[in-house]
Design a protein around this motif. Structure first.
Motif, PDB file in Angstrom:
ATOM      1  N   GLN A   1     -17.117  45.322 -28.375  1.00 17.00           N
ATOM      2  CA  GLN A   1     -18.214  45.609 -29.286  1.00 17.00           C
ATOM      3  C   GLN A   1     -18.621  44.397 -30.110  1.00 17.00           C
ATOM      4  OE1 GLN A   1     -19.681  48.574 -29.048  1.00 17.00           O
ATOM      5  NE2 GLN A   1     -18.194  49.005 -27.450  1.00 17.00           N
TER       6      GLN A   1
ATOM      7  N   ALA B   1     -23.077  40.121 -27.248  1.00 16.57           N
ATOM      8  CA  ALA B   1     -24.390  40.758 -27.117  1.00 16.57           C
ATOM      9  C   ALA B   1     -25.279  40.113 -26.055  1.00 16.57           C
ATOM     10  CB  ALA B   1     -25.102  40.763 -28.473  1.00 16.57           C
ATOM     11  N   PRO B   2     -25.324  38.766 -25.952  1.00 16.27           N
ATOM     12  CA  PRO B   2     -26.171  38.167 -24.906  1.00 16.27           C
ATOM     13  C   PRO B   2     -25.773  38.585 -23.497  1.00 16.27           C
ATOM     14  CG  PRO B   2     -25.541  36.524 -26.539  1.00 16.27           C
ATOM     15  CD  PRO B   2     -24.712  37.730 -26.818  1.00 16.27           C
TER      16      PRO B   2
ATOM     17  N   TYR C   1     -24.071  41.579 -22.740  1.00 15.82           N
ATOM     18  CA  TYR C   1     -24.288  43.016 -22.586  1.00 15.82           C
ATOM     19  C   TYR C   1     -25.762  43.359 -22.379  1.00 15.82           C
ATOM     20  CZ  TYR C   1     -19.501  44.467 -23.448  1.00 15.82           C
ATOM     21  OH  TYR C   1     -18.152  44.682 -23.320  1.00 15.82           O
ATOM     22  N   ARG C   2     -26.641  42.510 -22.837  1.00 17.73           N
ATOM     23  CA  ARG C   2     -28.062  42.764 -22.629  1.00 17.73           C
ATOM     24  C   ARG C   2     -28.488  42.485 -21.190  1.00 17.73           C
ATOM     25  NH1 ARG C   2     -28.678  40.695 -28.025  1.00 17.73           N
ATOM     26  NH2 ARG C   2     -29.081  38.572 -27.251  1.00 17.73           N
ATOM     27  N   ARG C   3     -27.588  41.860 -20.413  1.00 17.65           N
ATOM     28  CA  ARG C   3     -27.918  41.509 -19.023  1.00 17.65           C
ATOM     29  C   ARG C   3     -27.129  42.398 -18.053  1.00 17.65           C
ATOM     30  NH1 ARG C   3     -28.660  37.323 -22.317  1.00 17.65           N
ATOM     31  NH2 ARG C   3     -30.209  35.724 -21.793  1.00 17.65           N
ATOM     32  N   ARG C   4     -27.378  43.679 -18.140  1.00 15.75           N
ATOM     33  CA  ARG C   4     -26.683  44.626 -17.269  1.00 15.75           C
ATOM     34  C   ARG C   4     -27.285  44.565 -15.872  1.00 15.75           C
ATOM     35  NH1 ARG C   4     -25.684  50.701 -19.233  1.00 15.75           N
ATOM     36  NH2 ARG C   4     -24.406  49.479 -20.686  1.00 15.75           N
TER      37      ARG C   4
ATOM     38  N   CYS D   1     -22.197  43.452 -16.036  1.00  8.10           N
ATOM     39  CA  CYS D   1     -23.178  42.605 -16.718  1.00  8.10           C
ATOM     40  C   CYS D   1     -22.965  41.173 -16.241  1.00  8.10           C
ATOM     41  CB  CYS D   1     -23.009  42.679 -18.232  1.00  8.10           C
ATOM     42  SG  CYS D   1     -23.220  44.338 -18.926  1.00  8.10           S
TER      43      CYS D   1
ATOM     44  N   ALA E   1     -24.382  36.968 -16.744  1.00  9.86           N
ATOM     45  CA  ALA E   1     -25.211  35.934 -17.371  1.00  9.86           C
ATOM     46  C   ALA E   1     -24.976  34.623 -16.644  1.00  9.86           C
ATOM     47  CB  ALA E   1     -24.864  35.788 -18.850  1.00  9.86           C
TER      48      ALA E   1
ATOM     49  N   GLU F   1     -28.464  32.009 -25.121  1.00  3.37           N
ATOM     50  CA  GLU F   1     -29.574  32.444 -25.955  1.00  3.37           C
ATOM     51  C   GLU F   1     -30.502  31.265 -26.280  1.00  3.37           C
ATOM     52  OE1 GLU F   1     -29.366  36.289 -27.761  1.00  3.37           O
ATOM     53  OE2 GLU F   1     -29.557  35.691 -25.666  1.00  3.37           O
TER      54      GLU F   1
ATOM     55  N   GLU G   1     -33.252  30.302 -23.840  1.00  6.95           N
ATOM     56  CA  GLU G   1     -34.420  31.174 -23.740  1.00  6.95           C
ATOM     57  C   GLU G   1     -35.481  30.848 -24.790  1.00  6.95           C
ATOM     58  OE1 GLU G   1     -32.687  35.019 -24.052  1.00  6.95           O
ATOM     59  OE2 GLU G   1     -32.048  35.063 -21.951  1.00  6.95           O
TER      60      GLU G   1
END
Length: 331
Positions: free
Chosen positions: A4, A9-10, A12-15, A50, A52, A173, A176
């Protein structure tokens, strides 16, 4: 770092996918990460992957949900770094075995064989490092220099490794936001590779095992069981069409029939003859996936199934679809 944590987070956003279908999970993970054999030891499947891609490095978060045993093919051109985010994992490579509880990290570079066991619900952070990156930092210039088959990162270095992983995901991140960031990102990748390579001269694996694991005898007995299983599976792979008996399999593993039953149930969750059938079914499926024009009857016979109807029934039970559906999907 845990599942968690905001630092993940970067990633987990790329599932890539989430699935409760065993066949789908196996195929997707093999496509994204590495070709492998997968043995499910439970039905609570909730697989999440996930991914990346930074520049040369790839970072994955993988959770199967169910308890699994994974047998990857030998790595070609890369090393894997596994960090347990939750639960427990065990890794065996070239006769060495380590347990990786939450927060611990192992570097895996097998030369002969590798096997992974994940506890139900275990979640892993995996870094895929190409050997080309080690060459880029000059790590392979010394004659005979190589990463050990299996290396458990020492606890005192855990915080440094977590910081490196956070930095890698942070520059992901950054990439991007636009601009010419390539040289800066490459700097972080080389730093991670340099850190990993610096561990290759560390203490032998036995010296880094958890005291509890040593007291339990896991390190002492793991190698023997691993070698017997390797001998058994190699024997089967070399005789995929031959008529084999339970006694043949026990003899190949160097144990009694009773011992073979215990060994297969402990490590694969099935009886020896079921393991034989599953290995043959896996080989048949690989053939159908690789060759769109493969004849199903010939494939069944080639991998030891003399009765086509039983072959189709076993195949559907294991993979959730008929052989003709697998072949049709390739067209």
């Amino acid at each position: 770092m845990h599942s968690q944590s905001a630092s993940l987070a970067p990633l987990y956003r790329r599932r890539v996918f989430q699935s409760s279908e065993k066949v789908d999970c196996h195929a997707q993970v093999a496509r994204e990460l590495a070709v492998h054999d997968l043995y499910w030891k439970g039905d609570a499947v909730d697989t999440v992957l996930c991914k990346a891609t930074i520049m040369q490095l790839q970072v994955f978060m993988l959770k199967y949900g169910a308890e699994v045993v994974v047998r990857p093919r030998l790595f070609e051109g890369f090393v894997l770094v596994h960090m347990t985010l939750s639960g427990i994992a065990e890794i065996e490579a070239d006769g060495q075995k380590v347990r990786i509880p939450q927060g611990r990290t192992a570097i895996i570079a097998p030369k002969r064989n590798v096997r992974l066991w994940w506890q139900a619900g275990s979640e892993q952070l995996i870094l895929k490092v190409p050997l080309a990156l080690f060459a880029e930092i000059g790590a392979c210039r010394d004659s005979g220099a190589a990463m050990p088959s299996l290396l458990l990162l020492q606890p005192r270095l855990a915080a440094h490794w977590e910081l490196l992983m956070q930095s890698l995901l942070g520059v992901l991140e950054l990439s991007e936001t636009g601009g010419n960031q390539a040289s800066w990102i490459a700097h972080f990748e080389r730093g991670a590779a340099q850190f990993l390579w610096s561990q290759q001269a560390a203490a032998p694996i036995a010296a880094m095992l958890d005291p509890a694991a040593e007291r339990s005898g896991a390190a002492a007995c793991g190698s023997g069981k691993f070698n017997r299983l390797e001998a058994l599976e190699q024997y089967i792979q070399e005789r995929l069409c031959a008529p084999l008996t339970l006694a043949d399999l026990a003899r190949a593993a160097g144990v009694s029939v009773r011992g073979l039953n215990a060994l297969c149930h402990q490590h694969h969750g099935v009886a020896p003859m079921d393991l034989l059938r599953n290995i043959r079914l896996d080989a048949a499926r690989r053939r159908l996936l690789a060759q769109a024009e493969a004849n199903i009857t010939d494939t069944a016979f080639e991998f030891g199934f003399a009765h086509l109807g039983r072959f189709s029934a076993y195949y559907k039970q294991r993979f959730g679809e008929l052989p003709k559906q697998t072949r049709a999907a390739q067209h």
